[in-house]
Design an enzyme around this catalytic site. Sequence first.
Site, PDB file in Angstrom:
ATOM      1  N   LYS A 203       0.866  -1.166  -0.013  1.00  0.00           N
ATOM      2  CA  LYS A 203       0.092   0.039  -0.052  1.00  0.00           C
ATOM      3  C   LYS A 203       0.942   1.268  -0.193  1.00  0.00           C
ATOM      4  O   LYS A 203       2.110   1.178   0.409  1.00  0.00           O
ATOM      5  CB  LYS A 203      -0.962  -0.077   1.047  1.00  0.00           C
ATOM      6  CG  LYS A 203      -2.095  -1.108   0.843  1.00  0.00           C
ATOM      7  CD  LYS A 203      -3.313  -0.668   1.480  1.00  0.00           C
ATOM      8  CE  LYS A 203      -4.578  -1.722   1.185  1.00  0.00           C
ATOM      9  NZ  LYS A 203      -5.493  -2.222   2.055  1.00  0.00           N
ATOM     10  N   ARG A 237      -4.110  -9.969   4.599  1.00  0.00           N
ATOM     11  CA  ARG A 237      -4.287  -9.643   3.319  1.00  0.00           C
ATOM     12  C   ARG A 237      -3.128  -9.384   2.754  1.00  0.00           C
ATOM     13  O   ARG A 237      -2.881  -8.279   2.628  1.00  0.00           O
ATOM     14  CB  ARG A 237      -5.622  -8.863   3.012  1.00  0.00           C
ATOM     15  CG  ARG A 237      -6.162  -8.925   1.551  1.00  0.00           C
ATOM     16  CD  ARG A 237      -7.403  -7.912   1.332  1.00  0.00           C
ATOM     17  NE  ARG A 237      -7.650  -7.857   0.083  1.00  0.00           N
ATOM     18  CZ  ARG A 237      -7.363  -7.192  -0.906  1.00  0.00           C
ATOM     19  NH1 ARG A 237      -6.315  -6.418  -0.535  1.00  0.00           N
ATOM     20  NH2 ARG A 237      -7.814  -7.370  -1.882  1.00  0.00           N
TER      21      ARG A 237
HETATM   22  C1  7PJ Z   1      -8.449  -4.394   1.531  1.00  0.00           C
HETATM   23  C2  7PJ Z   1      -9.368  -5.132   1.076  1.00  0.00           C
HETATM   24  C3  7PJ Z   1      -8.198  -4.084   2.937  1.00  0.00           C
HETATM   25  C4  7PJ Z   1      -9.897  -5.780   3.174  1.00  0.00           C
HETATM   26  C5  7PJ Z   1      -8.678  -4.108  -0.789  1.00  0.00           C
HETATM   27  C6  7PJ Z   1      -5.341  -3.189  -2.268  1.00  0.00           C
HETATM   28  C7  7PJ Z   1      -6.762  -2.368  -2.486  1.00  0.00           C
HETATM   29  N1  7PJ Z   1     -10.084  -5.841   1.691  1.00  0.00           N
HETATM   30  N2  7PJ Z   1      -9.520  -5.097  -0.510  1.00  0.00           N
HETATM   31  N3  7PJ Z   1      -9.040  -4.839   3.619  1.00  0.00           N
HETATM   32  N4  7PJ Z   1      -7.678  -3.718   0.379  1.00  0.00           N
HETATM   33  N5  7PJ Z   1     -10.646  -6.330   4.008  1.00  0.00           N
HETATM   34  O1  7PJ Z   1      -5.462  -4.301  -2.188  1.00  0.00           O
HETATM   35  O2  7PJ Z   1      -4.506  -2.568  -1.880  1.00  0.00           O
HETATM   36  O3  7PJ Z   1      -7.179  -3.441   3.425  1.00  0.00           O
HETATM   37  S1  7PJ Z   1      -7.977  -3.713  -2.273  1.00  0.00           S
END
Ligand code: 7PJ
Length: 258
Positions: A203, A237
């Site tokens: 990020k 994640r």
């Molecule tokens: C997240 C997400 C996160 C959850 C994305 C990226 C953007 N779902 N979906 N938490 N980020 N739960 O992968 O940078 O931080 S999309």
Amino acid sequence: MGIVNVTPDSFSDGGAFFDSQAAIDHARRLIDDGAEILDVGGESTRPGAPDVSADEELRRVLPLIEALRGSGVPISVDTSKPAVMRAALAAGACIVNDVYALRQSGAAEVVADSDCGVVLMHMQGTPRTMQEAPRYTDVIDEVGAFLRERRAVLVALGVAADRIAVDPGFGFGKTAAHNWTLLARLAELDLEGAPILAGVSRKSMLGQATGRPVTERLAASAAAAVIAVQNGARILRVHDVAATRDALAVLHAVNDAP
Ligand code: 7PJ
């Protein structure tokens, strides 16, 4: 939780996995690397991303869910649309991961009508506008209160508390400073024992700290993952499963030291 994006415009992999077969191959690689959940997403939530219809999202994610449902690894669907949630669950997904925390009309009911797990994420604003002027009086208080409230709404609809994970939503309506505060003080979020999912992989906060572009944030992502777990995260994640597992193996070795 390994990330499997099937979007033409995802910020961190630039749509490299828009092709279904390429996405399936990538998912299998994440499983081999030790992913314990796969998070399949067909809609980019990067700032300013265009809207995608439910039909288009399903065209992207259903082939993946169908191909991966026998893999022995639970499949999460990263979506905010009730119709996509319902179809993805019917196709074999067993977790709904929603950056809107089920605030779209009908979304909470889809989860309540099933026995799936759910991830409720905090976001200030919407993906289109969230990075324009993020503002908090106390980011820890406000993110914690939002997640407790969304969890209570679901519990009131009959969703058992142990089906619900919560996520402070790094990068979603937050400045780099807000993100660093959340990571530093993750343990102070009063989430009533709900497991915390953290998504810091690649990020922009890591770009801010290191000066590196998104393709060069592996070490920073692994470091942030370790800090997240040290501060209480239970699910990460991530894009880079093998490197994250190595980093966590070091943390666990330290924690288990005699
Ligand atoms: C997240 C997400 C996160 C959850 C994305 C990226 C953007 N779902 N979906 N938490 N980020 N739960 O992968 O940078 O931080 S999309």
